[in-house]
Design a protein around this motif. Structure first.
Motif, mmCIF file in Angstrom:
data_model
loop_
_atom_site.group_PDB
_atom_site.id
_atom_site.type_symbol
_atom_site.label_atom_id
_atom_site.label_comp_id
_atom_site.label_asym_id
_atom_site.label_seq_id
_atom_site.Cartn_x
_atom_site.Cartn_y
_atom_site.Cartn_z
ATOM 1 N N TYR A 95 1.017 -1.145 0.059
ATOM 2 C CA TYR A 95 -0.076 -0.160 0.103
ATOM 3 C C TYR A 95 0.832 1.426 -0.014
ATOM 4 O O TYR A 95 2.038 1.368 0.440
ATOM 5 C CB TYR A 95 -0.831 0.061 1.179
ATOM 6 N N GLN B 299 0.622 5.523 0.980
ATOM 7 C CA GLN B 299 -0.020 6.581 1.772
ATOM 8 C C GLN B 299 0.709 7.927 1.449
ATOM 9 O O GLN B 299 1.623 8.082 1.790
ATOM 10 C CB GLN B 299 0.024 6.245 3.334
ATOM 11 N N ASN C 158 -1.943 12.752 5.069
ATOM 12 C CA ASN C 158 -2.936 12.864 5.623
ATOM 13 C C ASN C 158 -4.220 12.313 4.544
ATOM 14 O O ASN C 158 -5.296 13.039 4.845
ATOM 15 C CB ASN C 158 -3.518 14.543 5.744
ATOM 16 N N ARG C 159 -3.816 11.345 4.096
ATOM 17 C CA ARG C 159 -5.034 10.590 3.032
ATOM 18 C C ARG C 159 -4.787 8.934 3.525
ATOM 19 O O ARG C 159 -4.024 8.659 4.381
ATOM 20 C CB ARG C 159 -4.258 10.472 1.868
ATOM 21 N N GLY C 160 -5.735 8.289 3.194
ATOM 22 C CA GLY C 160 -6.070 6.662 3.485
ATOM 23 C C GLY C 160 -4.787 6.273 2.589
ATOM 24 O O GLY C 160 -4.085 6.600 1.900
ATOM 25 N N LEU C 161 -4.939 4.865 2.931
ATOM 26 C CA LEU C 161 -3.697 3.935 2.224
ATOM 27 C C LEU C 161 -4.501 3.663 0.916
ATOM 28 O O LEU C 161 -5.570 3.193 0.886
ATOM 29 C CB LEU C 161 -3.709 2.700 3.024
ATOM 30 N N PHE D 170 -4.279 0.956 -2.324
ATOM 31 C CA PHE D 170 -3.791 -0.733 -2.605
ATOM 32 C C PHE D 170 -2.948 -0.326 -3.709
ATOM 33 O O PHE D 170 -3.395 0.144 -4.961
ATOM 34 C CB PHE D 170 -4.834 -1.439 -2.645
ATOM 35 N N LEU E 55 -8.290 5.214 10.549
ATOM 36 C CA LEU E 55 -8.862 4.650 9.262
ATOM 37 C C LEU E 55 -9.774 3.566 9.303
ATOM 38 O O LEU E 55 -9.718 2.433 10.035
ATOM 39 C CB LEU E 55 -7.705 3.981 8.720
ATOM 40 N N GLY F 131 -10.561 3.776 3.775
ATOM 41 C CA GLY F 131 -11.275 5.350 3.556
ATOM 42 C C GLY F 131 -10.255 6.286 3.695
ATOM 43 O O GLY F 131 -8.908 6.187 3.768
#
Lengths: 113, 113
Positions: free
Chosen positions: A36, A38, A41-44, A46, B90, B105
């Protein structure tokens, strides 16, 4: 028990050079392996996975990873890094009989122009 | 296609106040749902997971709780926040037929003051 090790906290490369992010794992059964990415300040997001089949798997944004069962490794690679690849990268593993992921501590990749 | 929402995006709460974070998934049914906490931009700690409505498993004992009142809704709560509850929360889902990975998310940044 399952676990993941990412031995490098940080990887620095020049743009255009190859990028490798290392990952080793431990599971009791057959491993399902994931990478993953990232951004701050964001989600992971895929990138790719290994479930079965070819040891070399290809994913998003030109990334690929090689599964090595004897070395219990799943290193992430990109032939030519971009500045926009600068981010935090996580390797994750789960046993084929489980659905909970175990994550590594993460590797910060910095690609300099 | 599937999407996952989290709100709020950011939250600043005083110590001792209650907490409610919400996560919803669209475009799939009967997903597995997960809550993670990420401290200091590094590794992810699995807090709770759910394989169905009303079915919650806790991974780490703490003052947080989770509930799943509907198939695609997952809520993280606390009656009284501690300073140590600050972090990036998360939500993730998995379980779409033929896939093995989790999808995350955008996260909620919680600061307890």
């Amino acid at each position: 028990a399952q676990s993941v090790a990412q031995p490098e906290d940080q990887v620095n490369v020049a743009e255009g050079n190859p990028l490798t992010v290392k990952c080793t794992y431990s599971v009791s059964g057959n491993p399902y392996l994931f990478w993953y990415v990232q951004y701050p300040n964001r989600g992971l997001q895929f990138l790719l996975k290994y479930i079965t089949g070819d040891n070399l798997v290809k994913g998003s944004y030109g990334f690929e990873a090689e599964f090595n069962k004897s070395q219990t490794s799943f290193h992430l690679k990109k032939p030519s890094a971009l500045v926009s690849d600068s981010a935090l990268y996580f390797c994750a593993v789960r046993d084929e009989n489980d659905y909970k992921l175990s994550f590594g501590a993460g590797t910060t990749v910095t690609v300099r122009a | 296609s599937q999407t996952i929402h989290q709100w709020p995006a950011t939250l600043v709460q005083p110590v001792g106040s209650p907490l409610s974070l919400e996560c919803t998934v669209e475009g799939t049914s009967n997903p597995n749902l997960y809550w993670y906490r990420q401290a200091a931009g590094r590794g992810l700690q699995l807090l709770f997971y759910s394989v169905g409505i009303g079915q919650i498993s806790s991974e780490v004992p703490q003052n947080l709780s989770a509930s799943r009142p509907q198939d695609r809704q997952f809520i993280l709560s606390s009656k009284k926040l501690l300073l140590s509850d600050s972090g990036f929360y998360l939500c993730a889902w998995s379980g779409e037929a033929g896939t093995y990975e989790q999808y995350f998310g955008p996260g909620t940044r919680l600061t307890v003051t």
